[in-house]
Design a protein around this motif. Sequence first.
Motif, PDB file in Angstrom:
ATOM      1  N   LEU A  36       0.833  -1.206   0.000  1.00 17.25           N
ATOM      2  CA  LEU A  36       0.000   0.000   0.000  1.00 17.25           C
ATOM      3  C   LEU A  36       0.870   1.259   0.000  1.00 17.25           C
ATOM      4  O   LEU A  36       0.588   2.218  -0.726  1.00 17.25           O
ATOM      5  CB  LEU A  36      -0.917  -0.004   1.221  1.00 17.25           C
ATOM      6  CG  LEU A  36      -2.162  -0.897   1.165  1.00 17.25           C
ATOM      7  CD1 LEU A  36      -2.867  -0.897   2.503  1.00 17.25           C
ATOM      8  CD2 LEU A  36      -3.109  -0.452   0.062  1.00 17.25           C
ATOM      9  N   GLN A  69     -14.818  -0.641   5.440  1.00 17.41           N
ATOM     10  CA  GLN A  69     -14.992  -0.944   4.021  1.00 17.41           C
ATOM     11  C   GLN A  69     -15.829   0.135   3.340  1.00 17.41           C
ATOM     12  O   GLN A  69     -15.508   0.583   2.230  1.00 17.41           O
ATOM     13  CB  GLN A  69     -15.666  -2.314   3.861  1.00 17.41           C
ATOM     14  CG  GLN A  69     -15.813  -2.773   2.417  1.00 17.41           C
ATOM     15  CD  GLN A  69     -14.472  -2.984   1.748  1.00 17.41           C
ATOM     16  OE1 GLN A  69     -13.709  -3.863   2.137  1.00 17.41           O
ATOM     17  NE2 GLN A  69     -14.176  -2.185   0.728  1.00 17.41           N
ATOM     18  N   ARG A  97       1.063   4.233  -2.851  1.00 14.59           N
ATOM     19  CA  ARG A  97       0.851   5.663  -2.588  1.00 14.59           C
ATOM     20  C   ARG A  97       1.996   6.485  -3.178  1.00 14.59           C
ATOM     21  O   ARG A  97       1.801   7.547  -3.764  1.00 14.59           O
ATOM     22  CB  ARG A  97       0.776   5.922  -1.086  1.00 14.59           C
ATOM     23  CG  ARG A  97      -0.428   5.305  -0.404  1.00 14.59           C
ATOM     24  CD  ARG A  97      -0.337   5.502   1.091  1.00 14.59           C
ATOM     25  NE  ARG A  97      -1.187   4.548   1.781  1.00 14.59           N
ATOM     26  CZ  ARG A  97      -0.872   3.983   2.927  1.00 14.59           C
ATOM     27  NH1 ARG A  97       0.279   4.276   3.503  1.00 14.59           N
ATOM     28  NH2 ARG A  97      -1.702   3.136   3.492  1.00 14.59           N
ATOM     29  N   LEU A 144      -7.828   8.604   1.997  1.00 11.87           N
ATOM     30  CA  LEU A 144      -7.942   7.274   1.388  1.00 11.87           C
ATOM     31  C   LEU A 144      -6.814   6.365   1.867  1.00 11.87           C
ATOM     32  O   LEU A 144      -7.055   5.187   2.190  1.00 11.87           O
ATOM     33  CB  LEU A 144      -7.901   7.400  -0.135  1.00 11.87           C
ATOM     34  CG  LEU A 144      -7.937   6.077  -0.913  1.00 11.87           C
ATOM     35  CD1 LEU A 144      -9.201   5.291  -0.589  1.00 11.87           C
ATOM     36  CD2 LEU A 144      -7.812   6.320  -2.410  1.00 11.87           C
ATOM     37  N   ASP A 145      -5.590   6.868   1.935  1.00  9.99           N
ATOM     38  CA  ASP A 145      -4.459   6.053   2.386  1.00  9.99           C
ATOM     39  C   ASP A 145      -4.671   5.544   3.798  1.00  9.99           C
ATOM     40  O   ASP A 145      -4.453   4.360   4.094  1.00  9.99           O
ATOM     41  CB  ASP A 145      -3.167   6.867   2.316  1.00  9.99           C
ATOM     42  CG  ASP A 145      -2.777   7.186   0.875  1.00  9.99           C
ATOM     43  OD1 ASP A 145      -3.310   6.532  -0.040  1.00  9.99           O
ATOM     44  OD2 ASP A 145      -1.946   8.097   0.685  1.00  9.99           O
ATOM     45  N   GLN A 169      -7.415   2.859   3.888  1.00 11.33           N
ATOM     46  CA  GLN A 169      -6.942   1.579   3.378  1.00 11.33           C
ATOM     47  C   GLN A 169      -6.025   0.885   4.381  1.00 11.33           C
ATOM     48  O   GLN A 169      -6.085  -0.336   4.565  1.00 11.33           O
ATOM     49  CB  GLN A 169      -6.214   1.793   2.044  1.00 11.33           C
ATOM     50  CG  GLN A 169      -7.133   2.151   0.896  1.00 11.33           C
ATOM     51  CD  GLN A 169      -6.362   2.468  -0.373  1.00 11.33           C
ATOM     52  OE1 GLN A 169      -5.199   2.895  -0.321  1.00 11.33           O
ATOM     53  NE2 GLN A 169      -6.990   2.281  -1.521  1.00 11.33           N
ATOM     54  N   THR A 170      -5.161   1.667   5.039  1.00  8.39           N
ATOM     55  CA  THR A 170      -4.276   1.096   6.064  1.00  8.39           C
ATOM     56  C   THR A 170      -5.086   0.531   7.225  1.00  8.39           C
ATOM     57  O   THR A 170      -4.836  -0.587   7.699  1.00  8.39           O
ATOM     58  CB  THR A 170      -3.300   2.168   6.580  1.00  8.39           C
ATOM     59  OG1 THR A 170      -2.505   2.648   5.493  1.00  8.39           O
ATOM     60  CG2 THR A 170      -2.383   1.587   7.656  1.00  8.39           C
ATOM     61  N   VAL A 208     -13.583   3.230   3.053  1.00  7.46           N
ATOM     62  CA  VAL A 208     -12.648   3.139   1.932  1.00  7.46           C
ATOM     63  C   VAL A 208     -13.363   3.429   0.618  1.00  7.46           C
ATOM     64  O   VAL A 208     -12.856   4.168  -0.247  1.00  7.46           O
ATOM     65  CB  VAL A 208     -11.982   1.753   1.902  1.00  7.46           C
ATOM     66  CG1 VAL A 208     -11.230   1.534   0.585  1.00  7.46           C
ATOM     67  CG2 VAL A 208     -11.010   1.590   3.059  1.00  7.46           C
ATOM     68  N   ALA A 247     -12.390   6.543  -1.607  1.00  7.90           N
ATOM     69  CA  ALA A 247     -11.901   6.248  -2.946  1.00  7.90           C
ATOM     70  C   ALA A 247     -12.639   7.077  -3.998  1.00  7.90           C
ATOM     71  O   ALA A 247     -12.031   7.620  -4.934  1.00  7.90           O
ATOM     72  CB  ALA A 247     -12.057   4.754  -3.241  1.00  7.90           C
TER      73      ALA A 247
END
Length: 471
Positions: A158, A409, A162, A443-444, A447-448, A412, A416
């Motif tokens: 990930l 979820q 990025r 977003l990063d 996701q993390t 994200v 996104a």
Amino acid sequence: MTIKLFIGLYFSSTLFLFAQTQERTARTLEECIGLAIENNLDLKTTKLSRETWDVNFKQQKNAVLPSVNGLYNLGVSNGRSIDPFTNGIVNQELTFSNANLGLDVVVFNGFRLINRWKKAKLNLKSAEMEVEAGRQSLILNVTLAYLQVLNAQDLVTLAESRLTTTYGQLDRLRSLYEEESGNPAEYHDLQGQLALDAANIAESKNNLEVELANLNALVNTVETITAAPLNVQVDLNVYGYTAEDVYDMALQVFPTIKARNLSLEAAEKSIAVAKSQFVPEISLFANLNTNYSSAARLFNESGTSIVETGDFVSINNQDYSVFTQETNFASDPIPYSDQFDNNLNSSVGVLVSIPILNGFKTKNNVALEKIKKEEAQMALAQIKLDLKTSIKQSYSAMQSAFEKYNLLQDQVDAYAESFRINEIRFNNGVSNSVAYIISKNNLDNAQTNLAHVKYEYALRIKILEYYRGKI
């Protein structure tokens, strides 16, 4: 030039780390578990302890058999000594030998030997349960470490993704910056974001190295291993058991619980062994003895001779000596084998040992064993309490991870879409770099967090299945 140098150094370090990773051997989860069971030092130590209890069990089991012992000696003595054949005192060089065969059989001693045997058997079973507990715990720990490595690998991926996205945007703005046709602040903003993304990669790779070190320590092989790719699927259905269900099943199958129950039974047998000291011990004994002495002689007739008796008779005033016929004997040594046959003697009997007063030693031993039994009960109660607490904590964490996974979820997906829109606006010059960077970071981070919670949920499920004996 600064950016090019920075990017060059970054990719050089990445290639170096990649080369290091290439030296590792990718192993599946099953292979890691097999290697750990074969090589893990803690499990080997537990197995050695089990072997010790196995030998102790055999000793106690064989203790109920009759005791048969033999003795043999052969020696030479000089000077004044006792002849073992005649028990007379001799002053000569003497060769002697003795042999003895003894039998002892315990008839009754308050079932002390039987209870020691049963106690050793319970301790052996407890040790076997400890080995199984160690094996299952090792499997769980390897599984958890393996999943942590996969999590760390995903986070590195990930972070690298990025950086690639940021570098693509920075490369797009570089030409505008060099032509002095764009906003220089946006270019410098992305320079700062690129440095942050690169720093996140370095941190992610360091975390990966730590997790790999933990996994390799458990597996304990000569080669350095890494985790092979494994698709961790999150079951979106609710876990099919309650915390109480898991606890009830753990009481039935968890090896550590079984080991503590067996230790408690062994403590009860220890009390019976201590109480047997109050009871008289009855045993039978039998002995067979013989000996040899070089001084022993056998005298055989070797003929006759006429000898003076020392008496005399007078005939006509003339004295005449009196003679008699005497049998002569020859002194011959008795052979070794003949003496052993001739000197055989045996004895049999009954031995009764009655405890009368021994400083209340037996009474105190019984009291100490009762205390040890209470300690075993407390240890069993404590491990049940710890087990129940651990299951509740893991179950609560599993539920929280399950709920967070569904929420993250959605987060994200939302971030996104927001990033997609902001990226288009930024590329078209409608939005500035601040909005773009904020959207990208949102977003990063989402996701993390989603990657973390996915593995957190998988880990908690594994722990609960471990308590249910399903590892």
